[in-house]
Scaffold this motif. Structure first.
Motif, mmCIF file in Angstrom:
data_model
loop_
_atom_site.group_PDB
_atom_site.id
_atom_site.type_symbol
_atom_site.label_atom_id
_atom_site.label_comp_id
_atom_site.label_asym_id
_atom_site.label_seq_id
_atom_site.Cartn_x
_atom_site.Cartn_y
_atom_site.Cartn_z
ATOM 1 N N TYR A 1 4.610 2.818 10.459
ATOM 2 C CA TYR A 1 4.088 3.503 9.280
ATOM 3 C C TYR A 1 2.802 4.198 9.714
ATOM 4 O O TYR A 1 1.892 3.552 10.239
ATOM 5 C CB TYR A 1 3.841 2.505 8.144
ATOM 6 C CG TYR A 1 5.129 1.969 7.564
ATOM 7 C CD1 TYR A 1 5.839 0.970 8.221
ATOM 8 C CD2 TYR A 1 5.646 2.475 6.375
ATOM 9 C CE1 TYR A 1 7.041 0.487 7.713
ATOM 10 C CE2 TYR A 1 6.846 1.994 5.855
ATOM 11 C CZ TYR A 1 7.531 1.006 6.523
ATOM 12 O OH TYR A 1 8.722 0.534 6.015
ATOM 13 N N SER B 1 0.132 8.033 9.473
ATOM 14 C CA SER B 1 -0.316 9.226 8.770
ATOM 15 C C SER B 1 -0.910 10.159 9.821
ATOM 16 O O SER B 1 -1.656 9.698 10.702
ATOM 17 C CB SER B 1 -1.367 8.845 7.723
ATOM 18 O OG SER B 1 -1.747 9.970 6.989
ATOM 19 N N VAL C 1 3.208 8.002 5.649
ATOM 20 C CA VAL C 1 2.498 7.415 4.501
ATOM 21 C C VAL C 1 1.391 8.378 4.110
ATOM 22 O O VAL C 1 0.674 8.889 4.974
ATOM 23 C CB VAL C 1 1.853 6.064 4.895
ATOM 24 C CG1 VAL C 1 1.088 5.462 3.711
ATOM 25 C CG2 VAL C 1 2.889 5.088 5.433
ATOM 26 N N THR D 1 -2.161 8.586 2.898
ATOM 27 C CA THR D 1 -3.303 7.682 2.727
ATOM 28 C C THR D 1 -4.122 8.050 1.487
ATOM 29 O O THR D 1 -5.054 7.347 1.126
ATOM 30 C CB THR D 1 -4.210 7.715 3.990
ATOM 31 O OG1 THR D 1 -4.522 9.072 4.305
ATOM 32 C CG2 THR D 1 -3.518 7.065 5.173
ATOM 33 N N HIS E 1 -1.094 6.731 -1.311
ATOM 34 C CA HIS E 1 -0.519 5.442 -0.912
ATOM 35 C C HIS E 1 0.947 5.351 -1.311
ATOM 36 O O HIS E 1 1.415 4.330 -1.814
ATOM 37 C CB HIS E 1 -1.339 4.269 -1.472
ATOM 38 C CG HIS E 1 -2.767 4.332 -1.002
ATOM 39 N ND1 HIS E 1 -3.783 4.805 -1.788
ATOM 40 C CD2 HIS E 1 -3.318 4.020 0.186
ATOM 41 C CE1 HIS E 1 -4.914 4.777 -1.092
ATOM 42 N NE2 HIS E 1 -4.665 4.301 0.101
ATOM 43 N N LYS E 2 1.643 6.464 -1.066
ATOM 44 C CA LYS E 2 3.085 6.496 -1.316
ATOM 45 C C LYS E 2 3.803 7.018 -0.085
ATOM 46 O O LYS E 2 3.230 7.780 0.709
ATOM 47 C CB LYS E 2 3.392 7.418 -2.500
ATOM 48 C CG LYS E 2 2.895 6.857 -3.826
ATOM 49 C CD LYS E 2 3.637 7.472 -4.986
ATOM 50 C CE LYS E 2 3.132 6.993 -6.339
ATOM 51 N NZ LYS E 2 3.056 5.561 -6.508
ATOM 52 N N LEU E 3 5.077 6.634 0.069
ATOM 53 C CA LEU E 3 5.934 7.201 1.103
ATOM 54 C C LEU E 3 6.528 8.503 0.574
ATOM 55 O O LEU E 3 6.417 8.810 -0.625
ATOM 56 C CB LEU E 3 7.059 6.229 1.455
ATOM 57 C CG LEU E 3 6.661 4.802 1.836
ATOM 58 C CD1 LEU E 3 7.901 4.026 2.303
ATOM 59 C CD2 LEU E 3 5.596 4.789 2.920
ATOM 60 N N TYR F 1 3.294 2.335 -1.266
ATOM 61 C CA TYR F 1 3.010 1.742 0.062
ATOM 62 C C TYR F 1 2.389 0.352 -0.060
ATOM 63 O O TYR F 1 2.558 -0.480 0.836
ATOM 64 C CB TYR F 1 2.102 2.689 0.856
ATOM 65 C CG TYR F 1 1.824 2.218 2.264
ATOM 66 C CD1 TYR F 1 2.851 1.892 3.143
ATOM 67 C CD2 TYR F 1 0.517 2.083 2.729
ATOM 68 C CE1 TYR F 1 2.588 1.447 4.435
ATOM 69 C CE2 TYR F 1 0.245 1.654 4.024
ATOM 70 C CZ TYR F 1 1.290 1.332 4.865
ATOM 71 O OH TYR F 1 1.022 0.886 6.139
ATOM 72 N N ASN G 1 2.473 -2.717 2.527
ATOM 73 C CA ASN G 1 1.229 -3.230 3.087
ATOM 74 C C ASN G 1 0.204 -3.369 1.964
ATOM 75 O O ASN G 1 -0.351 -2.362 1.508
ATOM 76 C CB ASN G 1 0.696 -2.293 4.176
ATOM 77 C CG ASN G 1 -0.577 -2.830 4.808
ATOM 78 O OD1 ASN G 1 -1.037 -3.928 4.471
ATOM 79 N ND2 ASN G 1 -1.153 -2.056 5.703
#
Ligand SMILES: N[C@@H](CCC(=O)N[C@@H](CS)C(=O)NCC(=O)O)C(=O)O
Length: 138
Positions: free
Chosen positions: A4, A6, A30, A32, A35-37, A43, A47
């Motif tokens: 995972y 960015s 991901v 940042t 905080h989504k895929l 996400y 995590n």
């Protein structure tokens, strides 16, 4: 195995290590910021810390924290000599550097890029970072 990541983030370090190791892996992007895929998955459900990198093994085990991840990768392929053998002083030197870079260098940058931080705090951090980079250069 899934990394995972960015773009432009500290997930670059394990990304490089995976290439150096020659291990098969897929990348999962991901954001940042949100905080989504890409498919909308939260996400934090993967995590709870919300940050990259995270390495997911084929059995579903998840490992976070760059210094732990890169050492795990190195230990999968000892013949490639990506890290000194566990238990040697050279291995502890590697951990010493990884910890120094993670805490004393990398994390300081968050202050500089945080728009909520006052300029005075950024100046203090810039001076500290300059000292740290001076130490690394020497
Ligand atoms: N302690 C973590 C720090 C990871 C970290 O700070 N990742 C940043 C990118 S460089 C991130 O994902 N930030 C987004 C967030 O914290 O929500 C590590 O060393 O792996």
């Amino acid at each position: 195995m899934k990394l995972y990541y960015s773009p432009g983030a500290c997930s670059l370090s394990p990304h490089i290590a995976l290439h150096e190791a020659g291990l098969p892996f897929e990348l999962v992007l991901v954001s940042t910021k949100t905080h989504k895929l890409a498919d909308g998955t939260d996400y934090y459900s993967i995590n709870p810390k919300g940050y990259v990198p995270l390495l997911e093994f084929d059995d579903g085990t998840r490992l976070t924290e760059g210094p732990a991840i890169v050492q795990w990768i190195a230990d999968q392929v000892p013949d490639r000599h990506l890290a000194p053998p566990a238990g040697t002083i050279e291995r502890y030197r590697l951990m010493e550097w990884l910890n120094f870079i993670s805490t004393e260098v990398h994390k300081q940058f968050g202050v500089i890029y945080n728009p909520a931080m006052p300029e005075e705090a950024k100046t203090v951090v810039r001076t500290r970072l300059n000292d740290r980079f001076g130490y690394i250069n020497r």
